[in-house]
Motif scaffolding. Structure first.
Motif: not given
Length: 158
Positions: A23-24, A35-40, A70-72, A111-115
């Motif tokens: 969604a983001l 991003l999921a892989q980076d976050a994990l 950080n990655h946008k 991004p902040k509203e989307r989050s």
């Protein structure tokens, strides 16, 4: 936390994490997966910072949210849903996904509203939990939700 316990937590939360990042990233599955892989990886390397005081999911989502910022994620804010449609040309968003218009509309939000919208409506977090994940005040989250809702209503003509 042992490696095995971490893996069990990740297996339980992986689908929700990918949905949040999808969604983001406005439906861009490739960016969301990266991003999921980076976050994990970041979460695993930061296990000493997890103190079992809160929900593992909230802690993981905070890492994912910061990774996204950080990655946008190549998901720049668009002026309109028509601009988003033109830009992606049906290639970025998963064409078979039922909520493609929502992803296009989310692309128009900062991004902040989307989050805030994503965490509240798609993941069921409370305002206090969102404030903790995004390092914002409760009032800031309420404003982001209000602005985001108003913009989405206008864009989607609800």
């Amino acid at each position: 936390m042992t490696r095995e316990v971490f893996i069990a937590h990740v297996e339980r939360e992986q689908e929700a994490l990918r949905g949040f990042l999808l969604a983001l990233c406005c439906g861009n599955k490739s960016d969301a997966d990266d991003l999921a892989q980076d976050a994990l990886v970041k979460a695993y390397l930061s296990l000493s910072g997890y103190q079992n005081k809160g929900k593992f999911r909230s802690w993981l989502f905070k890492i994912a949210y910061n990774t996204f910022l950080n990655h946008k994620a190549g998901c720049r804010t668009m002026e309109s849903i028509d601009e988003a449609r033109t830009l992606i040309g049906g290639t970025e968003a998963d064409a078979s996904f039922v909520h493609q218009d929502l992803y296009l509309a989310l692309r128009t939000l900062p991004p902040k509203e989307r989050s805030a919208i994503t965490l509240y409506y798609l993941n069921g977090y409370s305002i206090k939990e969102i404030a903790k994940i995004t390092d914002a005040s409760d009032n800031a989250v309420k404003q982001q939700l209000s602005r985001g809702r108003d913009k989405l209503k206008q864009i989607l003509e609800l």
